[in-house]
Design an enzyme around this catalytic site. Structure first.
Site, mmCIF file in Angstrom:
data_model
loop_
_atom_site.group_PDB
_atom_site.id
_atom_site.type_symbol
_atom_site.label_atom_id
_atom_site.label_comp_id
_atom_site.label_asym_id
_atom_site.label_seq_id
_atom_site.Cartn_x
_atom_site.Cartn_y
_atom_site.Cartn_z
ATOM 1 N N CYS A 113 48.946 43.254 49.343
ATOM 2 C CA CYS A 113 48.321 42.942 48.060
ATOM 3 C C CYS A 113 47.303 44.036 47.762
ATOM 4 O O CYS A 113 46.972 44.837 48.638
ATOM 5 C CB CYS A 113 47.675 41.562 48.071
ATOM 6 N N HIS B 136 37.957 37.172 46.666
ATOM 7 C CA HIS B 136 37.594 38.143 47.688
ATOM 8 C C HIS B 136 37.591 39.538 47.099
ATOM 9 O O HIS B 136 38.204 39.801 46.059
ATOM 10 C CB HIS B 136 38.571 38.084 48.867
#
Length: 686
Positions: free
Chosen positions: A210, A65
């Protein structure tokens, strides 16, 4: 918004055998539907994300992603790796600990994706830890059914699958739940009697994040929640994703027995969790072994281990204030954010310039560029090198101030217009005040532009093209043509006033600055006085150098006075305070005003007035003695760089003696001994 995934974004017979080939195959499907504007650019963004942290998950799942300017709208593509016999294939390595992945989910988010889009994507990410959901995806035989299953459509729960599966899910309404839900944040502070009988007795708060903030952030949150449910533990999670974050209610944090940090980027506002038993790991650990983390934090809580505040608590800009803070509080936070980022440039530039004058004298100001002339054996050349390097560092002062004020208001999109506004302030000679105004204008303009609703195809270019372009142009117009000139005239008037300071006016200013430096011992008022002095160094003159000397001298007084007081009247202080007094000698000599905080915390009504009195004396005397300082720091280390250094030391000694005498007098007036001092010790001679 169009459907995030459709049948032609599904490949149930993915032939790729490598990570790169799989991502490219799914990316080309997105590009064919107009969701990707530049295939190679997006692939580079995905590769950069993969380089930071593997995206493979246990259970045969790969979730590559990226947030990218080449994405027009949030999109999901799904690929299933199979063999020629129709069975799940050997899989593709995405770095998962249990081996290759056969289910590949490529998530593409625009760089400017809003909260609603990212909520949908994060909902899918959390769903991937549901075994029934992934089993259904391995059984589904029709791309349309797979797309419906991924969207959460009702018909997708059974259509095309080899059996019924309870996998329906409304991603659009998904939010991170708690393991034991509460109806409102206030529930966390209810008495135990108001909770259900079977409510868990152990409560944890967690933070997950993250670098991209799309998948792993929410996967870790979901994994921790499931593990908490299995153990009968109440868990509240704060996901610090790419669209920002919603702070956990302070009542939840206060009620928590422990904290889990699962993150690969700094935890924002980490100081909120200080004083709690904590486990600090990477985000992957939150996904791979959530149960162990919960068991570990519980064990630490039972042992009474408490985490101390760390350097990773985040930059000042991260502490943007609570949602209910007033405008004045937020304004002070924004300004202090800019000042905190500016200080290293001031320190480097100021010290280099001061050292240059100490080595080569004031005539070094007219030296030729060292790029054209430098003699290795001449001290004048080395002095010129220091002076010119320090001058360049000082040149960043106003742009950095403006840039990070805007950053504090609007995050990264505020940097470009903030720096531009600061550069304009330098150009029109608006100085330090111009930088303050430019930063506030830039942050305000960016926040205003963000409120404009734009078509979906433009969202991807908003943060990298539209916002910097529009906001920089607006800031330039306002600074050059509207507010810049009046601010420049005000700055000039302030500079002239400082240059002409003498006599009673100078002493009065020194007294006021000394009081401010010692009132809150390193707090906001102390920082305001420091920022005022540092601002004068942007355009140094005799008056601004006097101000810097007065501020630095006054800041040394409180810890030195407390240290001296513990020596001359030890019986008035507790054993702990006497130990702190030993450290206060070093702290005060190093211009660390906070060295007096342990004394003020235990006896504020006596210590703070005494400290303020001494600071006022020192500040006034420093100004009266015409002491100057080019370095933006105090302490004994800068004495060689001070103008009239002996009188400067006299001012510090005088203020220290005044504070010492006053604190001893005030403490002697109380009828009871200091807390922690035995009565017989209190009656003993000093």
């Amino acid at each position: 918004m169009s459907e995030m995934i459709t049948a032609d974004l599904v490949d149930l017979d993915l032939a790729a055998t490598t990570r790169e080939a799989a991502v490219r195959s799914l990316t080309e499907r997105m590009a064919a539907r107009g969701r990707i504007t530049d295939v190679e650019g997006f692939l580079a963004d995905v590769a950069a994300r993969e380089a930071r942290l593997p995206t493979g998950l246990e259970g045969g799942i790969g979730v590559p992603h990226a947030r990218s300017a080449h994405v027009t709208e949030p999109t999901l593509a799904f690929g299933r790796r199979v063999t020629s016999f129709g069975r799940t294939g050997s899989g593709i390595d995405f770095g998962a600990p249990d081996g290759p992945a056969d289910l590949i989910f490529l998530i593409a988010a625009p760089a400017g994706a809003d909260d609603a889009h990212l909520t949908i994507l994060s909902g899918l990410a959390r769903r991937l830890v549901d075994g029934a959901f992934t089993d259904a995806l391995r059984r589904v035989a029709d791309p349309a059914a797979a797309a419906a299953l991924l969207r959460g459509d009702a018909e997708g729960s059974t259509k095309g699958a080899d059996g019924p599966s309870d996998t329906r899910h409304d991603f659009a309404s998904d939010r991170v739940p708690t393991a034991v839900c509460t109806d409102s944040p206030d529930d966390a502070s209810d008495d135990a009697a108001s909770r259900p009988v079977d409510a868990p007795s152990f409560r944890i708060v967690a933070v997950t994040s993250c670098p991209t903030g799309i998948a792993h952030t929410y996967l870790a949150a979901e994994a921790l929640q499931r593990a908490a449910e299995d153990r009968g533990v109440h868990l509240d999670v704060e996901t610090q994703g790419s669209a920002g974050f919603t702070r956990l209610d302070p009542a939840l944090i206060k009620a928590a027995d422990g904290v889990v940090f699962a993150h690969d980027v700094p935890v924002r506002e980490r100081a909120r969790f200080a004083g709690k038993p904590a486990v600090d790991v990477g985000v992957k650990a939150g996904i791979d072994r959530p149960g162990q983390l919960i068991d570990e934090v519980r064990a630490r809580a039972e042992r009474g281990e408490v985490a101390e505040p760390t350097a990773t608590a985040g930059a000042p800009v991260d502490a943007a204030g609570e949602p209910g803070d007033g405008y004045g509080t937020r304004l002070r936070t924004w300004l202090m954010s800019g000042v905190s980022y500016m200080v290293p440039f001031v320190a480097a530039g100021g010290l280099l310039i001061a050292l240059a004058f100490a080595i080569g004298g004031h005539e070094i100001n007219g030296a030729k560029s060292v790029a054209e002339h430098f003699a290795w054996t001449e001290s004048a050349s080395w002095a010129a090198l220091l002076f010119q390097t320090g001058g360049l560092a000082f040149g960043f002062l106003v742009p950095v101030l403006a840039g990070y004020i805007a950053y504090g208001m609007a995050d990264r999109p505020g940097l470009a217009p903030g720096f531009v506004g600061g550069a304009v302030a330098l150009t029109i000679e608006a100085g330090f005040l111009g930088g303050l105004i430019a930063g506030l204008i830039a942050g305000g303009v960016v926040l205003a532009v963000r409120r404009v609703r734009v078509p979906a195809p433009l969202r991807g270019v908003m943060p990298v093209v539209v916002i910097p372009l529009v906001s920089s142009a607006a800031v330039g117009f306002l600074m050059f043509l509207v507010v810049g000139r009046p601010v420049a005239e005000l700055q000039e008037a302030l500079t002239d006033w400082l240059s002409g300071l003498s006599g009673e006016g100078a002493v009065t200013l020194g007294v006021v600055l000394g009081l401010m430096m010692c009132f809150d011992l390193g707090g906001p008022l102390n920082k305001v006085a420091y920022a005022f002095a540092v601002g004068g160094l942007a355009a140094p003159n005799e008056g601004s150098l006097k101000v810097m000397a007065a501020v630095m001298a006054a800041g040394m007084v409180p810890p030195l006075a407390m240290a001296l007081a513990t020596v001359v009247r030890a019986r008035l202080f507790t054993r702990a305070e006497r130990e702190n007094g030993k450290a206060a000698w070093v702290l005060g000599s190093s211009f660390i005003t906070e060295g007096a905080i342990p004394f003020a915390a235990g006896d504020p009504l006596r210590v703070i007035p005494a400290a303020m009195a001494g600071g006022a004396v020192t500040g006034g005397l420093s100004m009266a003695f015409d002491c100057t300082l080019r370095a933006p720091h105090g302490g004994v280390f800068v004495v060689p760089l001070i103008g009239n250094p002996w009188l400067y030391l006299v001012a510090i000694v005088a203020g220290t003696l005044v504070s010492t005498a006053l604190v001893v007098l005030l403490k002697s007036l109380r009828t009871e001994p200091a807390r922690g001092v035995p009565a017989e010790e209190a009656l003993a001679p000093a």
